[in-house]
Write a protein that holds these residues in place. Sequence first.
Motif, PDB file in Angstrom:
ATOM      1  N   GLY A 148      92.394   7.870  16.697  1.00  0.00           N
ATOM      2  CA  GLY A 148      93.705   8.486  16.546  1.00  0.00           C
ATOM      3  C   GLY A 148      94.046   9.469  17.642  1.00  0.00           C
ATOM      4  O   GLY A 148      95.111  10.102  17.599  1.00  0.00           O
ATOM      5  N   ALA A 149      93.164   9.608  18.636  1.00  0.00           N
ATOM      6  CA  ALA A 149      93.377  10.559  19.740  1.00  0.00           C
ATOM      7  C   ALA A 149      93.723  11.950  19.218  1.00  0.00           C
ATOM      8  O   ALA A 149      94.624  12.619  19.745  1.00  0.00           O
ATOM      9  N   GLU A 150      93.012  12.388  18.197  1.00  0.00           N
ATOM     10  CA  GLU A 150      93.261  13.694  17.603  1.00  0.00           C
ATOM     11  C   GLU A 150      92.530  14.772  18.410  1.00  0.00           C
ATOM     12  O   GLU A 150      91.309  14.708  18.563  1.00  0.00           O
ATOM     13  N   PRO A 151      93.239  15.773  18.904  1.00  0.00           N
ATOM     14  CA  PRO A 151      92.601  16.769  19.779  1.00  0.00           C
ATOM     15  C   PRO A 151      91.529  17.595  19.096  1.00  0.00           C
ATOM     16  O   PRO A 151      90.609  18.091  19.760  1.00  0.00           O
ATOM     17  N   GLN A 152      91.610  17.744  17.777  1.00  0.00           N
ATOM     18  CA  GLN A 152      90.636  18.559  17.059  1.00  0.00           C
ATOM     19  C   GLN A 152      89.392  17.772  16.640  1.00  0.00           C
ATOM     20  O   GLN A 152      88.447  18.342  16.091  1.00  0.00           O
ATOM     21  N   LYS A 153      89.375  16.485  16.927  1.00  0.00           N
ATOM     22  CA  LYS A 153      88.302  15.631  16.425  1.00  0.00           C
ATOM     23  C   LYS A 153      87.419  15.149  17.564  1.00  0.00           C
ATOM     24  O   LYS A 153      87.891  14.854  18.675  1.00  0.00           O
ATOM     25  N   ALA A 154      86.119  15.058  17.293  1.00  0.00           N
ATOM     26  CA  ALA A 154      85.176  14.537  18.284  1.00  0.00           C
ATOM     27  C   ALA A 154      85.389  13.039  18.476  1.00  0.00           C
ATOM     28  O   ALA A 154      86.026  12.365  17.665  1.00  0.00           O
ATOM     29  N   GLY A 155      84.833  12.526  19.555  1.00  0.00           N
ATOM     30  CA  GLY A 155      84.918  11.096  19.815  1.00  0.00           C
ATOM     31  C   GLY A 155      85.543  10.807  21.161  1.00  0.00           C
ATOM     32  O   GLY A 155      86.458  11.502  21.614  1.00  0.00           O
ATOM     33  N   VAL A 156      85.059   9.745  21.798  1.00  0.00           N
ATOM     34  CA  VAL A 156      85.637   9.309  23.055  1.00  0.00           C
ATOM     35  C   VAL A 156      86.949   8.576  22.758  1.00  0.00           C
ATOM     36  O   VAL A 156      87.090   7.926  21.715  1.00  0.00           O
ATOM     37  N   LEU A 157      87.918   8.706  23.635  1.00  0.00           N
ATOM     38  CA  LEU A 157      89.180   8.007  23.447  1.00  0.00           C
ATOM     39  C   LEU A 157      88.966   6.503  23.618  1.00  0.00           C
ATOM     40  O   LEU A 157      88.092   6.071  24.392  1.00  0.00           O
ATOM     41  N   PRO A 158      89.741   5.686  22.918  1.00  0.00           N
ATOM     42  CA  PRO A 158      89.527   4.238  22.991  1.00  0.00           C
ATOM     43  C   PRO A 158      89.507   3.675  24.409  1.00  0.00           C
ATOM     44  O   PRO A 158      88.674   2.816  24.734  1.00  0.00           O
ATOM     45  N   ASP A 159      90.404   4.170  25.275  1.00  0.00           N
ATOM     46  CA  ASP A 159      90.471   3.642  26.639  1.00  0.00           C
ATOM     47  C   ASP A 159      89.235   3.977  27.469  1.00  0.00           C
ATOM     48  O   ASP A 159      88.980   3.318  28.489  1.00  0.00           O
ATOM     49  N   ALA A 160      88.473   4.997  27.030  1.00  0.00           N
ATOM     50  CA  ALA A 160      87.282   5.401  27.783  1.00  0.00           C
ATOM     51  C   ALA A 160      85.989   4.922  27.130  1.00  0.00           C
ATOM     52  O   ALA A 160      84.897   5.179  27.659  1.00  0.00           O
ATOM     53  N   ALA A 161      86.105   4.220  26.013  1.00  0.00           N
ATOM     54  CA  ALA A 161      84.910   3.817  25.269  1.00  0.00           C
ATOM     55  C   ALA A 161      84.038   2.842  26.066  1.00  0.00           C
ATOM     56  O   ALA A 161      82.807   2.974  26.102  1.00  0.00           O
ATOM     57  N   GLU A 162      84.666   1.868  26.707  1.00  0.00           N
ATOM     58  CA  GLU A 162      83.889   0.863  27.444  1.00  0.00           C
ATOM     59  C   GLU A 162      83.045   1.501  28.542  1.00  0.00           C
ATOM     60  O   GLU A 162      81.868   1.150  28.726  1.00  0.00           O
ATOM     61  N   ALA A 163      83.621   2.450  29.255  1.00  0.00           N
ATOM     62  CA  ALA A 163      82.883   3.110  30.334  1.00  0.00           C
ATOM     63  C   ALA A 163      81.711   3.911  29.788  1.00  0.00           C
ATOM     64  O   ALA A 163      80.617   3.905  30.373  1.00  0.00           O
ATOM     65  N   LEU A 164      81.911   4.596  28.655  1.00  0.00           N
ATOM     66  CA  LEU A 164      80.818   5.378  28.083  1.00  0.00           C
ATOM     67  C   LEU A 164      79.709   4.467  27.568  1.00  0.00           C
ATOM     68  O   LEU A 164      78.514   4.774  27.740  1.00  0.00           O
ATOM     69  N   ILE A 165      80.071   3.357  26.968  1.00  0.00           N
ATOM     70  CA  ILE A 165      79.062   2.399  26.500  1.00  0.00           C
ATOM     71  C   ILE A 165      78.202   1.930  27.672  1.00  0.00           C
ATOM     72  O   ILE A 165      76.967   1.920  27.603  1.00  0.00           O
ATOM     73  N   ALA A 166      78.868   1.548  28.757  1.00  0.00           N
ATOM     74  CA  ALA A 166      78.135   1.060  29.935  1.00  0.00           C
ATOM     75  C   ALA A 166      77.252   2.147  30.528  1.00  0.00           C
ATOM     76  O   ALA A 166      76.098   1.884  30.906  1.00  0.00           O
TER      77      ALA A 166
END
Length: 246
Positions: A148-166
């Motif tokens: 949900g791209a919530e600023p108060q919540k942890a987590g990588v943004l969906p568009d950056a997930a692939e890069a972090l996985i790699a």
Amino acid sequence: MTSSSPASASPSTDPAAISDRLAVVRARIAEACRDVGRDPETVVLTAVSKTQPPEAIAAMRAAGQRVFGENRVREAQGRWAEGLYGRPGGAELELRLIGPLQTNKTEDAVALFDVIETLDREKLARTLAEAAAKRGRSPRLLIQVNTGAEPQKAGVLPDAAEALIATAQKTYGLTVEGLMCIPPADEPPEPHFRLLARLAEDNGLSVLSMGMSGDYETAIRCGATHVRVGTALFGERKPSETVSRP
């Protein structure tokens, strides 16, 4: 008293009540699986044991639950590292960290948890790799995605997930087996679950930790392999346990 339960037992700690709730949740998981042609054995139930009293966790274990989720490293250490509930040494027990992880707690988390579901940045990937090398054990990992791209919540943004996985897999040699998300509380969860499932498929990951007490059946229909359930298992916490005094 006509009840067979101890007079002092509350609904959140009464073994019979906990066993009944566990049976209900398992039955609902099985029904949700049948609705979409899945084997119920493909869904793992994680009992969210954060803040629960020892009696409640002991009753849940006695009822046959073996997978537990904790939000905070220090709190989990107090519960499990000292053997309060049969750990260490309980090979049948799986502990999962489902809350945000600070880098200064990484080594403790690696020592205690079997699975860490909240990897969300490169710095944390690096410290996890360092801690794993130092401790000689490497927990399985999930990438937490802030769908949900919530600023108060942890987590990588969906568009950056692939890069972090790699990066986690190739640069740091970490075992990333899937993704986790917590949809916004004020939005329908299904689009978020569908997004997470697509991200996992696109990146060749098989584990999807999504769905909590209010939406785990929807998550299962969207492909969840792990659901994180607290209230539906342990019951609502009493006001005195959740509200601070003025």
